[in-house]
Enzyme design. Structure first.
Site, mmCIF file in Angstrom:
data_model
loop_
_atom_site.group_PDB
_atom_site.id
_atom_site.type_symbol
_atom_site.label_atom_id
_atom_site.label_comp_id
_atom_site.label_asym_id
_atom_site.label_seq_id
_atom_site.Cartn_x
_atom_site.Cartn_y
_atom_site.Cartn_z
ATOM 1 N N GLU A 16 -12.135 1.874 -3.033
ATOM 2 C CA GLU A 16 -12.712 0.656 -2.431
ATOM 3 C C GLU A 16 -14.206 0.855 -2.172
ATOM 4 O O GLU A 16 -14.770 1.925 -2.372
ATOM 5 C CB GLU A 16 -12.017 0.345 -1.088
ATOM 6 C CG GLU A 16 -11.034 -0.823 -1.150
ATOM 7 C CD GLU A 16 -11.721 -2.181 -1.166
ATOM 8 O OE1 GLU A 16 -12.975 -2.223 -1.285
ATOM 9 O OE2 GLU A 16 -11.027 -3.200 -1.067
ATOM 10 N N ARG A 98 -7.185 -1.902 11.986
ATOM 11 C CA ARG A 98 -8.269 -1.036 11.545
ATOM 12 C C ARG A 98 -9.339 -1.890 10.876
ATOM 13 O O ARG A 98 -9.097 -3.047 10.513
ATOM 14 C CB ARG A 98 -7.766 0.007 10.541
ATOM 15 C CG ARG A 98 -7.239 -0.562 9.222
ATOM 16 C CD ARG A 98 -7.080 0.526 8.184
ATOM 17 N NE ARG A 98 -6.456 0.074 6.937
ATOM 18 C CZ ARG A 98 -7.093 -0.535 5.944
ATOM 19 N NH1 ARG A 98 -8.378 -0.831 6.054
ATOM 20 N NH2 ARG A 98 -6.435 -0.880 4.846
ATOM 21 N N ASN A 100 -11.416 -3.029 7.733
ATOM 22 C CA ASN A 100 -11.188 -3.105 6.300
ATOM 23 C C ASN A 100 -12.560 -3.145 5.619
ATOM 24 O O ASN A 100 -13.386 -2.273 5.868
ATOM 25 C CB ASN A 100 -10.323 -4.324 5.955
ATOM 26 C CG ASN A 100 -9.723 -4.232 4.569
ATOM 27 O OD1 ASN A 100 -9.424 -3.143 4.079
ATOM 28 N ND2 ASN A 100 -9.528 -5.358 3.911
ATOM 29 N N ASN A 152 -11.999 -9.121 4.440
ATOM 30 C CA ASN A 152 -12.207 -8.432 3.174
ATOM 31 C C ASN A 152 -13.609 -8.703 2.644
ATOM 32 O O ASN A 152 -14.574 -8.565 3.364
ATOM 33 C CB ASN A 152 -11.107 -8.813 2.172
ATOM 34 C CG ASN A 152 -10.622 -7.614 1.383
ATOM 35 O OD1 ASN A 152 -11.422 -6.794 0.941
ATOM 36 N ND2 ASN A 152 -9.328 -7.504 1.210
ATOM 37 N N ASP A 202 -9.715 -9.787 -3.068
ATOM 38 C CA ASP A 202 -10.075 -8.540 -2.396
ATOM 39 C C ASP A 202 -11.593 -8.467 -2.241
ATOM 40 O O ASP A 202 -12.201 -9.369 -1.699
ATOM 41 C CB ASP A 202 -9.497 -7.363 -3.191
ATOM 42 C CG ASP A 202 -9.254 -6.122 -2.346
ATOM 43 O OD1 ASP A 202 -10.046 -5.855 -1.436
ATOM 44 O OD2 ASP A 202 -8.268 -5.409 -2.591
#
Length: 293
Positions: A16, A98, A100, A152, A202
């Site tokens: 990522e 958490r 991202n 995201n 995403d």
């Protein structure tokens, strides 16, 4: 457009957050569940930071090192092997969430969206109890959006008057008017809708023509969209099922670097899943900014 080439066979669980350092010509990217950030110098991975928590993002600081978004807040870290140091926690006491995705805005502030850990696999149900935060150079954190399900992808237009945000579970890209001086968002609306059959939206980046490049988890690629019309303009197919994010890099910012995940993938069908890919898409894009704090 040529086919993408594999440049780092990193075999990430969830690769990522690619970040291109224009000063050094190096690419940084993370493995969320592998709890690592890697530095790739164009030939090999030359450095790695290991964390003791899942991390959603890690971006570069002007004074060196990185700002990482972990399970319990913003941290400073470096490639020197020393433990990461917490500098802010916008959701204290939350155990099921958490950070991202995150990114640095053109003014040098670092933004990050949160999500429940129940959505770590990319699938599931959750309530809109997460948010989007922004930390400035004085380490003060401002809540930019509430009612987020899974924060995201983020991007800003070239003139920094538009901000784009992906809340994955809403299957869309939202566009906001943005006042960079006041650091305020307004007039939120949906600019791109993603049919579920195409994959889960995403990570996100933007090119110099104002078009969005959106990674699709479960969609085997990156789709190019016109935010003015919502129309899909192009598609980059990847030899990986779960495509996670992308950024522009290269000396002229004319290369698109794309991260992927091996999680939830049949590796006999997609043996390169978890790697980082590169393609020249025919346009240049916006740089990766550095945190001023």
């Amino acid at each position: 457009m040529k086919k993408p080439e594999l440049v780092v066979d990193s075999k990430c669980i969830i690769g990522e957050g690619p970040v291109w350092d224009s000063d050094t010509g190096k690419l940084y990217f993370i493995d969320i569940l592998g709890r690592k950030m890697h530095c790739w110098n164009g030939r090999e991975i030359e450095g790695t930071i290991e964390f003791d928590q899942s991390l959603g993002f890690a971006v570069l600081r002007e004074r060196g090192g990185v700002v990482a978004g972990l399970q319990d807040g913003y941290y400073f870290a470096d490639f020197d092997g020393k433990p990461a140091r917490q500098v802010a926690d916008p959701e204290p006491g939350r155990e099921d969430g958490r950070f991202n995705d995150g990114k640095v805005d053109p003014a040098g502030r670092v933004w990050g969206g949160t999500m429940p850990t129940s959505l770590d696999t990319g699938y599931g149900e959750a309530s809109p109890d997460s948010a989007l935060y922004c930390m400035d150079a004085d380490l003060q954190v401002k809540t930019m959006l509430t009612g987020v399900i899974q924060g995201n992808g983020l991007a800003w237009s070239a003139d920094a008057k538009k901000f784009y945000f992906v809340d994955t579970q809403k299957f869309c890209v939202q566009e906001f008017d943005y006042d960079m001086e006041k650091n305020q968002l307004s007039n939120g609306r949906v600019c791109v809708e993603i049919p579920k059959k195409k994959g889960i939206p995403d990570g996100l980046t933007i090119d110099d023509e104002g078009n969005l490049w959106l990674a699709l988890w479960g969609g085997c690629g990156v789709a190019k969209y016109d935010p003015k019309t919502g129309a899909q303009l192009d598609f980059v197919e990847l030899p990986a099922l779960n495509v996670t994010s992308c950024c522009f890099g290269g000396e002229k910012l004319d290369e698109l670097y794309i991260t992927t995940a091996s999680l939830g993938t049949d590796l006999t069908q997609y043996p390169l899943a978890g790697g980082v890919f590169r393609i020249r898409p025919g346009v240049t894009g916006r740089p990766s900014y550095k945190f001023k704090g």
